[in-house]
Design a protein around this motif. Sequence first.
Motif, PDB file in Angstrom:
ATOM      1  N   VAL A   1      47.912   1.219 -21.982  1.00 56.42           N
ATOM      2  CA  VAL A   1      47.450   2.542 -21.558  1.00 56.42           C
ATOM      3  C   VAL A   1      48.615   3.380 -21.056  1.00 56.42           C
ATOM      4  O   VAL A   1      48.729   4.577 -21.375  1.00 56.42           O
ATOM      5  CB  VAL A   1      46.369   2.410 -20.462  1.00 56.42           C
ATOM      6  CG1 VAL A   1      46.042   3.776 -19.868  1.00 56.42           C
ATOM      7  CG2 VAL A   1      45.114   1.766 -21.025  1.00 56.42           C
TER       8      VAL A   1
ATOM      9  N   ASP B   1      51.769   3.113 -21.892  1.00 53.07           N
ATOM     10  CA  ASP B   1      52.611   3.494 -23.027  1.00 53.07           C
ATOM     11  C   ASP B   1      51.983   4.652 -23.796  1.00 53.07           C
ATOM     12  O   ASP B   1      52.680   5.573 -24.245  1.00 53.07           O
ATOM     13  CB  ASP B   1      52.812   2.304 -23.969  1.00 53.07           C
ATOM     14  CG  ASP B   1      53.730   1.241 -23.363  1.00 53.07           C
ATOM     15  OD1 ASP B   1      54.440   1.565 -22.396  1.00 53.07           O
ATOM     16  OD2 ASP B   1      53.725   0.102 -23.869  1.00 53.07           O
ATOM     17  N   CYS B   2      50.660   4.602 -23.962  1.00 51.41           N
ATOM     18  CA  CYS B   2      49.957   5.681 -24.671  1.00 51.41           C
ATOM     19  C   CYS B   2      50.108   7.004 -23.935  1.00 51.41           C
ATOM     20  O   CYS B   2      50.377   8.042 -24.552  1.00 51.41           O
ATOM     21  CB  CYS B   2      48.472   5.335 -24.823  1.00 51.41           C
ATOM     22  SG  CYS B   2      48.136   4.110 -26.100  1.00 51.41           S
ATOM     23  N   LEU B   3      49.908   6.963 -22.621  1.00 52.26           N
ATOM     24  CA  LEU B   3      49.977   8.196 -21.835  1.00 52.26           C
ATOM     25  C   LEU B   3      51.373   8.790 -21.826  1.00 52.26           C
ATOM     26  O   LEU B   3      51.534   9.991 -21.609  1.00 52.26           O
ATOM     27  CB  LEU B   3      49.506   7.923 -20.405  1.00 52.26           C
ATOM     28  CG  LEU B   3      48.019   7.564 -20.242  1.00 52.26           C
ATOM     29  CD1 LEU B   3      47.702   7.230 -18.788  1.00 52.26           C
ATOM     30  CD2 LEU B   3      47.127   8.715 -20.726  1.00 52.26           C
TER      31      LEU B   3
ATOM     32  N   SER C   1      53.384   8.554 -24.484  1.00 50.72           N
ATOM     33  CA  SER C   1      53.769   8.821 -25.867  1.00 50.72           C
ATOM     34  C   SER C   1      53.399  10.243 -26.275  1.00 50.72           C
ATOM     35  O   SER C   1      52.234  10.642 -26.173  1.00 50.72           O
ATOM     36  CB  SER C   1      53.068   7.828 -26.803  1.00 50.72           C
ATOM     37  OG  SER C   1      53.216   8.223 -28.141  1.00 50.72           O
TER      38      SER C   1
ATOM     39  N   LEU D   1      53.097  11.268 -29.252  1.00 49.51           N
ATOM     40  CA  LEU D   1      52.173  11.158 -30.383  1.00 49.51           C
ATOM     41  C   LEU D   1      50.727  11.040 -29.910  1.00 49.51           C
ATOM     42  O   LEU D   1      49.825  11.631 -30.510  1.00 49.51           O
ATOM     43  CB  LEU D   1      52.546   9.954 -31.258  1.00 49.51           C
ATOM     44  CG  LEU D   1      51.657   9.708 -32.476  1.00 49.51           C
ATOM     45  CD1 LEU D   1      51.638  10.928 -33.398  1.00 49.51           C
ATOM     46  CD2 LEU D   1      52.116   8.464 -33.242  1.00 49.51           C
ATOM     47  N   PHE D   2      50.506  10.304 -28.822  1.00 49.37           N
ATOM     48  CA  PHE D   2      49.147  10.166 -28.285  1.00 49.37           C
ATOM     49  C   PHE D   2      48.595  11.532 -27.888  1.00 49.37           C
ATOM     50  O   PHE D   2      47.466  11.882 -28.229  1.00 49.37           O
ATOM     51  CB  PHE D   2      49.159   9.227 -27.071  1.00 49.37           C
ATOM     52  CG  PHE D   2      47.863   9.219 -26.309  1.00 49.37           C
ATOM     53  CD1 PHE D   2      46.771   8.501 -26.753  1.00 49.37           C
ATOM     54  CD2 PHE D   2      47.738   9.953 -25.124  1.00 49.37           C
ATOM     55  CE1 PHE D   2      45.569   8.501 -26.059  1.00 49.37           C
ATOM     56  CE2 PHE D   2      46.543   9.967 -24.413  1.00 49.37           C
ATOM     57  CZ  PHE D   2      45.455   9.238 -24.884  1.00 49.37           C
ATOM     58  N   TRP D   3      49.391  12.309 -27.182  1.00 50.60           N
ATOM     59  CA  TRP D   3      48.930  13.623 -26.731  1.00 50.60           C
ATOM     60  C   TRP D   3      48.775  14.595 -27.900  1.00 50.60           C
ATOM     61  O   TRP D   3      47.855  15.422 -27.909  1.00 50.60           O
ATOM     62  CB  TRP D   3      49.902  14.183 -25.683  1.00 50.60           C
ATOM     63  CG  TRP D   3      49.843  13.409 -24.410  1.00 50.60           C
ATOM     64  CD1 TRP D   3      50.778  12.543 -23.924  1.00 50.60           C
ATOM     65  CD2 TRP D   3      48.762  13.409 -23.480  1.00 50.60           C
ATOM     66  NE1 TRP D   3      50.358  11.999 -22.749  1.00 50.60           N
ATOM     67  CE2 TRP D   3      49.118  12.512 -22.428  1.00 50.60           C
ATOM     68  CE3 TRP D   3      47.536  14.062 -23.397  1.00 50.60           C
ATOM     69  CZ2 TRP D   3      48.296  12.268 -21.353  1.00 50.60           C
ATOM     70  CZ3 TRP D   3      46.705  13.814 -22.315  1.00 50.60           C
ATOM     71  CH2 TRP D   3      47.090  12.930 -21.311  1.00 50.60           C
TER      72      TRP D   3
ATOM     73  N   LEU E   1      47.899  13.726 -30.992  1.00 55.57           N
ATOM     74  CA  LEU E   1      46.663  13.349 -31.669  1.00 55.57           C
ATOM     75  C   LEU E   1      45.440  13.791 -30.873  1.00 55.57           C
ATOM     76  O   LEU E   1      44.447  14.260 -31.452  1.00 55.57           O
ATOM     77  CB  LEU E   1      46.619  11.833 -31.900  1.00 55.57           C
ATOM     78  CG  LEU E   1      47.618  11.283 -32.931  1.00 55.57           C
ATOM     79  CD1 LEU E   1      47.579   9.762 -32.949  1.00 55.57           C
ATOM     80  CD2 LEU E   1      47.319  11.829 -34.320  1.00 55.57           C
ATOM     81  N   LEU E   2      45.520  13.678 -29.548  1.00 49.02           N
ATOM     82  CA  LEU E   2      44.400  14.080 -28.696  1.00 49.02           C
ATOM     83  C   LEU E   2      44.177  15.595 -28.784  1.00 49.02           C
ATOM     84  O   LEU E   2      43.038  16.066 -28.941  1.00 49.02           O
ATOM     85  CB  LEU E   2      44.666  13.667 -27.251  1.00 49.02           C
ATOM     86  CG  LEU E   2      43.549  13.987 -26.246  1.00 49.02           C
ATOM     87  CD1 LEU E   2      42.255  13.250 -26.610  1.00 49.02           C
ATOM     88  CD2 LEU E   2      43.983  13.612 -24.818  1.00 49.02           C
TER      89      LEU E   2
ATOM     90  N   ILE F   1      50.318  11.500 -38.192  1.00 44.55           N
ATOM     91  CA  ILE F   1      51.215  10.440 -37.712  1.00 44.55           C
ATOM     92  C   ILE F   1      52.514  10.393 -38.510  1.00 44.55           C
ATOM     93  O   ILE F   1      53.604  10.472 -37.916  1.00 44.55           O
ATOM     94  CB  ILE F   1      50.492   9.069 -37.726  1.00 44.55           C
ATOM     95  CG1 ILE F   1      49.283   9.108 -36.789  1.00 44.55           C
ATOM     96  CG2 ILE F   1      51.446   7.943 -37.331  1.00 44.55           C
ATOM     97  CD1 ILE F   1      48.393   7.881 -36.867  1.00 44.55           C
TER      98      ILE F   1
END
Length: 454
Positions: free
Chosen positions: A14, A16-18, A20, A22-24, A26-27, A105
């Motif tokens: 979690v 690492d995602c926050l 990243s 790329l995570f934001w 995609l969100l 991606i």
Amino acid sequence: MIKTSTYIKWKTIVSDCLQSPLFWLLLICFTFRNFYEHLYVPEINYYSDTVTYYYAAQHIFNGIVDAFRTPVYPIIIKVIQAIDERSVFNNIVYFQRTVSFISIIPFYLFCKRWLQAKYLQFTATLIYGCMPAILYYNVGIFPESLLLSSLTFLLYFFSEYIRQPGPGKAIMLNLFILYLVLLKPGCIYLYGVLGMIWILKLFYEKGRTHFKYEIAGFIVSILLVFGYCLLNKKQNGILGLSTVNHDNNFANIILSNAYKNISDKRFVAAIDSAKGKGHYYSVYYLNNDFYRYQKCYKSFPAFYPFTEDMTGVSKVPPNNYGYTRAQLDAYIKEAMLSKTYWQYIVSEFETFTHFRLLFISGYMLYLLFLIELVLILQLVIRRKKISWIHLFCFLVLAGIIGTTLIGGIDDGTRSRVLMPVAPFLIIFIIGFIDRLQITIFNKNGFRKMLNYYS
């Protein structure tokens, strides 16, 4: 201990995602897409092209290829149709939206590797992921959405090959070009792009021992395309990928008035009498496409009502002129060799200066092309090196625009045909900004920019 270890593992994931980007990305893109599509994008967009793709799909698994449509999109339609007959178009839209979202991606990974400024990596991906025009084409039952997403993957695959060449990546690139051509025949220019890249790499990198895979894969890919053309010739009497090129050329000799140079005055008079109802009417009428279109429209699902465009095409009547396709092709070639036709093609490039491609005008794009070409040549002259990524983007972007202006029709659908340039155009413009800031804000900026290119 096991519970603690699992908790720490998930906490790390979690975290690492926050952290990243790329995570934001995609969100944000997922949120915007759902909001925009719900408010402004129709559920499904289909018209006369959809009818011919759907008809081709009904026979593709029987080994029957369609003279008008290459097989990739019909195969996709048929597979999705097998899942749910009544919701086939809705499910195609879901599929296209999913592929389009996933393509964010590889687009970001490309930007992360080839753009220096992190904020530009984020900005470029955000533009691509949230561009309204892309979202609109995702609901169209025609190949442009998948073509656009696929070109994004092509961009990433090519960059990965340049970063770390290998026989597997080279073979995959050549086969991916084959897939794109069989998805949309207009992508045939990609063989010219990739062929030029392979020849230049062979010239500049003579010491490479495994380059045989690039050339061998390229030749095999071309042979497979030619094999499909032979199959089309055997089944439909047409040595080519589809009859779309014939129809486009036919329409262009009408729009350019080059048909008046044809020696058969009876044929010229036939066009004169028909073209008042539109160039498409003239093409389908003189092709005698009535019976073919009747079969297509009879197979179309009854629970999808005809659009205005579909109704117009279905009502084009048969003719009694008796011209064969071979005769029509001969007349079209005769007209295309005339001075009138080539003046028309030149005027298309001039007219494009006033055309707005997504967010940039044609004349500005021509200027950027010139600057990019100068910078690529500067690197060749000064460093004896080629910036493969910049050359590839330049050639693909120029190829899409060039083939559209030469072989396409300026009939109001040019925006749809040119839509697949989106990922390359974004990279082209944002990359230019990235290089500009390197030049302006760094000591010895021009030298650093050449380092960037190499």
